[in-house]
Design a protein around this motif. Structure first.
Motif, PDB file in Angstrom:
ATOM      1  N   LEU A 280      37.235  46.460  32.830  1.00  0.00           N
ATOM      2  CA  LEU A 280      36.368  46.636  31.672  1.00  0.00           C
ATOM      3  C   LEU A 280      35.308  45.541  31.614  1.00  0.00           C
ATOM      4  O   LEU A 280      35.613  44.355  31.733  1.00  0.00           O
ATOM      5  N   ILE A 281      34.045  45.937  31.404  1.00  0.00           N
ATOM      6  CA  ILE A 281      32.936  44.997  31.256  1.00  0.00           C
ATOM      7  C   ILE A 281      32.568  44.848  29.778  1.00  0.00           C
ATOM      8  O   ILE A 281      32.466  43.741  29.248  1.00  0.00           O
ATOM      9  N   THR A 282      32.384  45.975  29.110  1.00  0.00           N
ATOM     10  CA  THR A 282      32.050  45.944  27.689  1.00  0.00           C
ATOM     11  C   THR A 282      32.336  47.305  27.088  1.00  0.00           C
ATOM     12  O   THR A 282      32.658  48.273  27.802  1.00  0.00           O
ATOM     13  N   LYS A 283      32.206  47.376  25.780  1.00  0.00           N
ATOM     14  CA  LYS A 283      32.356  48.642  25.072  1.00  0.00           C
ATOM     15  C   LYS A 283      31.508  48.567  23.818  1.00  0.00           C
ATOM     16  O   LYS A 283      31.169  47.481  23.334  1.00  0.00           O
ATOM     17  N   TRP A 284      31.128  49.723  23.313  1.00  0.00           N
ATOM     18  CA  TRP A 284      30.405  49.747  22.046  1.00  0.00           C
ATOM     19  C   TRP A 284      30.600  51.091  21.360  1.00  0.00           C
ATOM     20  O   TRP A 284      30.993  52.075  21.986  1.00  0.00           O
ATOM     21  N   GLY A 285      30.305  51.082  20.067  1.00  0.00           N
ATOM     22  CA  GLY A 285      30.410  52.293  19.273  1.00  0.00           C
ATOM     23  C   GLY A 285      31.618  52.284  18.373  1.00  0.00           C
ATOM     24  O   GLY A 285      32.577  51.528  18.552  1.00  0.00           O
ATOM     25  N   ALA A 286      31.571  53.126  17.369  1.00  0.00           N
ATOM     26  CA  ALA A 286      32.674  53.315  16.436  1.00  0.00           C
ATOM     27  C   ALA A 286      32.449  54.655  15.754  1.00  0.00           C
ATOM     28  O   ALA A 286      31.413  55.310  15.942  1.00  0.00           O
ATOM     29  N   ALA A 287      33.410  55.072  14.956  1.00  0.00           N
ATOM     30  CA  ALA A 287      33.273  56.339  14.246  1.00  0.00           C
ATOM     31  C   ALA A 287      32.232  56.222  13.147  1.00  0.00           C
ATOM     32  O   ALA A 287      32.185  55.229  12.404  1.00  0.00           O
ATOM     33  N   ALA A 288      31.376  57.212  13.067  1.00  0.00           N
ATOM     34  CA  ALA A 288      30.397  57.250  11.991  1.00  0.00           C
ATOM     35  C   ALA A 288      31.104  57.429  10.648  1.00  0.00           C
ATOM     36  O   ALA A 288      32.229  57.931  10.579  1.00  0.00           O
ATOM     37  N   THR A 289      30.430  57.012   9.585  1.00  0.00           N
ATOM     38  CA  THR A 289      30.997  57.121   8.243  1.00  0.00           C
ATOM     39  C   THR A 289      31.199  58.580   7.879  1.00  0.00           C
ATOM     40  O   THR A 289      30.350  59.433   8.142  1.00  0.00           O
ATOM     41  N   SER A 290      32.338  58.857   7.261  1.00  0.00           N
ATOM     42  CA  SER A 290      32.639  60.240   6.897  1.00  0.00           C
ATOM     43  C   SER A 290      32.808  60.366   5.388  1.00  0.00           C
ATOM     44  O   SER A 290      33.139  59.393   4.693  1.00  0.00           O
ATOM     45  N   PHE A 291      32.590  61.583   4.888  1.00  0.00           N
ATOM     46  CA  PHE A 291      32.779  61.901   3.484  1.00  0.00           C
ATOM     47  C   PHE A 291      33.580  63.188   3.376  1.00  0.00           C
ATOM     48  O   PHE A 291      33.499  64.059   4.245  1.00  0.00           O
ATOM     49  N   ASP A 292      34.334  63.281   2.307  1.00  0.00           N
ATOM     50  CA  ASP A 292      35.160  64.472   2.127  1.00  0.00           C
ATOM     51  C   ASP A 292      34.344  65.677   1.712  1.00  0.00           C
ATOM     52  O   ASP A 292      34.679  66.815   2.038  1.00  0.00           O
ATOM     53  N   SER A 293      33.268  65.464   0.958  1.00  0.00           N
ATOM     54  CA  SER A 293      32.465  66.583   0.490  1.00  0.00           C
ATOM     55  C   SER A 293      31.001  66.182   0.561  1.00  0.00           C
ATOM     56  O   SER A 293      30.592  65.184  -0.041  1.00  0.00           O
ATOM     57  N   CYS A 294      30.248  66.975   1.325  1.00  0.00           N
ATOM     58  CA  CYS A 294      28.857  66.590   1.576  1.00  0.00           C
ATOM     59  C   CYS A 294      27.854  67.645   1.140  1.00  0.00           C
ATOM     60  O   CYS A 294      26.683  67.329   0.903  1.00  0.00           O
ATOM     61  N   TYR A 295      28.233  68.880   1.072  1.00  0.00           N
ATOM     62  CA  TYR A 295      27.253  69.948   0.896  1.00  0.00           C
ATOM     63  C   TYR A 295      27.442  70.718  -0.406  1.00  0.00           C
ATOM     64  O   TYR A 295      26.888  71.776  -0.601  1.00  0.00           O
TER      65      TYR A 295
END
Length: 738
Positions: A280-295
């Motif tokens: 392993l050299i590096t890593k990046w990223g994570a889960a984007a923010t989520s919401f239960d109700s959006c629309y």
């Protein structure tokens, strides 16, 4: 020439003298990997190399065919093993030349031929070959290998035209016959086969007599543990999890110019970067923010955020080292504070994971982006795996739209671009499509679906595609759990892999494939949560052909051949002196050479030659064996016979009369025969005249029937030995009066 025991030894195969006690049991080989060139070389030796028996052998091949006779001193090619005494074929030379003659079971056995060529540890018959192919070795009587079955079926009886045959495959007709496949006939109507046959006058041959109609009752089969000579497992890394170097459903793969490996760790919503050995050299990223109700309707969503991911899938690295990721299903707040429809977007990073830019929006809900690729000018191509949408999108490296093409509902899974700008699409329509950089269609290949043994014809949900520097195309054939390789026009080259949840070199739904500048192949073994690396096995050169040998003087034989290889380092010239000689390398010449002059031959005799191509990885199959006679700088005529005597004796051939009988000592070991001269005196003597010729190793001759009524003649005789180098001196003269 007296009491000669001729043992023909092939240098490459025979390394030990085989004791007589070993001749009644199959010595075979240790079961393991074998490459196709080795199969060809062994079969070629049984077909092409020469031998001669010491004593005449009457070979009872089977009850269906007559006895075939092998005459003492006659040169034969092939048939170098025993039919019923199940021995390794190289032992044949010792056995055939030590027998006192008579009826034996040497030679002409198709099953032994195939068993030896495939280096089986046990001798199979045709019934066992087919039984193993269908049911596995443990179901076939006494054939119970401890480590593996030996044979795989390629298809049903009569399916030869439909399966992809490779050098060294076979066709078997249970209880009858088996042949080896060398190549397809040029007219496409059948195959070139290698076989040993009990059919009279067929014996050991390379033949084109097998049309598809002739093979209608034969089943195509393949030896297990074939080393295809293309790719070999090197290393792997990864297990299921979210720690460093672990994966949760790895998908896209990309290689940069330094050989570093970028993996889309989709389930962990991150990118991991490794060196070529999985460190392993590096890593990046994570889960984007989520919401239960959006629309406003209860649906949850992810927020589109820079440097974070929702469903990352595809990845590519451009020539500057920039990394592009496709992602899907996030939302962006509109001016009213509500979420717009879910989007797909592309993010661009530096090689260390630093965010550079993204482009989102304008694609709409239908744009479910999957694979991504970049060309040498920096343009970015995206596979759009969405219903009712254009499948290929093209952008600048800054995200400006250029063009799009393709039919809706084709659902491409991945995309790749070669050095000429041609674009290749792999998709769930189970085919590979090729376009130019402007979207003009060029060709396609493949169809559906599951086929473990069919190369180049079938795909099952191919998930990844990659191109090497030579334009070869690699496909992650996900549903068939294998990698397939083609040239740029879709011609099949090789394949490897099958289903396994743990074995090296096998896969469980491989989703992507990538190739580095050294032609190492990396595979996202997705459902096994690991990356596997394969290295190309350098190819052995193709053997030369059309070898000829011509004696141009008493001490020089010229050779010429056809060079069929493009990767040889050179050629080895091998020679033996006479049938009982041993092949030795007499010269090595460079690549692209097609001739050699064997100068300075001192000793007379018939010289046999064979030529091998070689490179750093081994030798090719050899050319056919050829021979030529040279008298040598120091000719070696035979020694003169001696102790010639003449007597009169009765002989039925003379109708009850008398006959003159000659006897002498044979003092030579290299004669071709003897010439007998005669002169008669009554009382005046004539001159000696050559009257009779007898063969080598002879020391007696009945030369003249005598008249019962005409008498008073004196008969004088002398003889000389001869060979290709000349004639001996005369023997003493012998006289008889009648």
């Amino acid at each position: 020439m007296k009491n000669k025991v001729i043992i023909f030894i092939v240098v490459q195969i025979i390394t030990l003298l085989i004791s007589t006690s070993a001749l009644r049991a199959w010595t075979g080989d240790t079961w393991g990997q074998i490459n196709r060139e080795t199969i060809l070389r062994i079969a070629d030796e049984m077909i092409d190399f020469s031998w001669t028996p010491k004593n005449t052998i009457n070979n009872q091949t089977s009850n269906d065919y007559p006895i075939i006779t092998y005459f003492a001193g006659t040169v034969y090619k092939g048939e170098a093993y025993s039919l019923y005494n199940t021995q390794h074929w190289t032992e044949f030379y010792s056995a055939a030349n030590s027998t006192s003659g008579g009826t034996t079971s040497y030679g002409n056995d198709c099953s032994g031929f195939a068993s030896i060529s495939w280096k089986l540890p046990e001798r199979y018959n045709t019934t066992a070959f087919e039984c193993d192919a269908i049911n596995g070795a443990s179901s076939c009587g006494n054939y119970n290998p401890s480590t593996d079955d030996y044979v795989t079926k390629l298809g049903d009886t009569g399916s030869g035209p439909k399966v992809g045959l490779l050098l060294g495959d076979a066709f078997v007709k249970s209880g009858s016959h088996i042949i080896l496949f060398e190549s397809y006939r040029a007219d496409g109507k059948g195959i070139i086969a290698l076989e040993q046959s009990t059919y009279p006058n067929t014996r050991a041959v390379r033949t084109d007599r097998y049309t598809w109609d002739a093979l209608a009752s034969y089943r195509p089969i393949r030896r297990n543990k074939i080393d295809e000579g293309n790719y070999v497992f090197k290393t792997k890394w990864g297990t299921q999890g979210n720690g460093n170097g672990q994966f949760n459903y790895p998908e896209g793969l990309a290689i940069d110019s330094s050989g570093n490996v970028y993996v889309v760790d989709s389930g962990n919503k991150r990118i991991q970067k490794f060196n070529s050995n999985g460190v392993l050299i590096t890593k990046w990223g994570a889960a984007a923010t989520s919401f239960d109700s959006c629309y406003g309707d209860g649906r949850g969503c992810y927020i589109c955020e820079q440097g974070k991911f929702t469903t990352p899938t595809g990845i590519t690295v451009d020539s500057s080292g920039n990394v592009y990721i496709t992602d899907t299903l996030c939302g962006i707040a509109n001016i009213y504070g509500a979420m717009d429809d879910e989007r797909s977007y592309i993010q661009k990073f530096a090689s260390n994971g630093s965010f550079i830019s993204w482009w989102v929006g304008g694609f709409g809900f239908d744009y479910y982006l999957s694979g991504i690729a970049s060309d040498f000018t920096g343009n970015v191509y995206v596979a759009n795996n969405s219903w009712n949408s254009t499948p290929v999108l093209k952008f600048t490296n800054g995200g400006s739209f250029i063009t799009k093409w393709g039919y809706q509902d084709s659902y491409p899974a991945d995309i790749a671009v070669d050095l000429s700008g041609n674009v290749y699409i792999a998709g769930s329509n189970n085919r590979i499509q090729k376009f130019d950089s402007n979207g003009n269609f060029k060709t396609e290949w493949g169809s559906c679906c599951l086929c473990d043994t069919c190369p180049g014809i079938y795909f099952h949900s191919p998930g990844g595609v990659a191109i090497d520097s030579s334009g070869n195309v690699y496909v992650a054939d996900s549903g068939n759990n294998r990698i397939q390789k083609f040239d740029s026009n879709g011609n099949f080259i090789t394949k490897w892999g099958s289903y396994s949840y743990w074995e090296d070199g096998k896969f469980q739904w491989p989703k992507d494939v990538s190739v580095d500048s050294s032609l190492n192949v990396y595979v996202s073994d997705t459902d096994n949560n690991r990356i596997q690396k394969f290295a190309p096995v350098p190819k052995l050169p193709t053997g030369p052909s059309n070898l000829t040998a011509t004696a141009v003087s008493s001490s020089q034989i010229n050779l010429s051949w056809k060079d069929n290889s493009t990767n040889e380092k050179g050629f080895k010239i091998k020679r033996k002196n006479g049938l009982n000689g041993t092949y030795e390398t007499i010269a090595t010449v460079g690549a692209d050479t097609t001739s050699y002059a064997n100068l300075g031959i001192m000793k007379s005799g018939t010289y046999y030659f064979a030529v091998w191509a070689y490179n750093d990885h081994g030798e090719s199959a050899y050319s056919s064996e050829v021979s030529a006679y040279a008298s040598g700088s120091n000719p070696n005529p035979p020694a003169a016979p001696s102790n010639l005597t003449a007597r009169i004796g009765a002989d039925l051939m003379c109708l009850g009369g008398d006959e003159i009988k000659l006897n002498w000592f044979d003092n030579s070991n290299n004669e071709s025969g003897f010439k007998i001269e005669e002169k008669m005196c009554q009382p005046t003597c004539g001159s000696f005249t050559s009257r009779w010729t007898v063969g080598a190793n002879t020391n007696t001759a009945n030369v003249r029937c005598l008249s019962k009524t005409i008498k008073g003649y004196f008969y004088y005789y002398r003889i000389k030995a001869y060979n290709q180098d000349g004639e001996s001196a005369y023997s003493n003269e012998a006289m008889i009066k009648h």
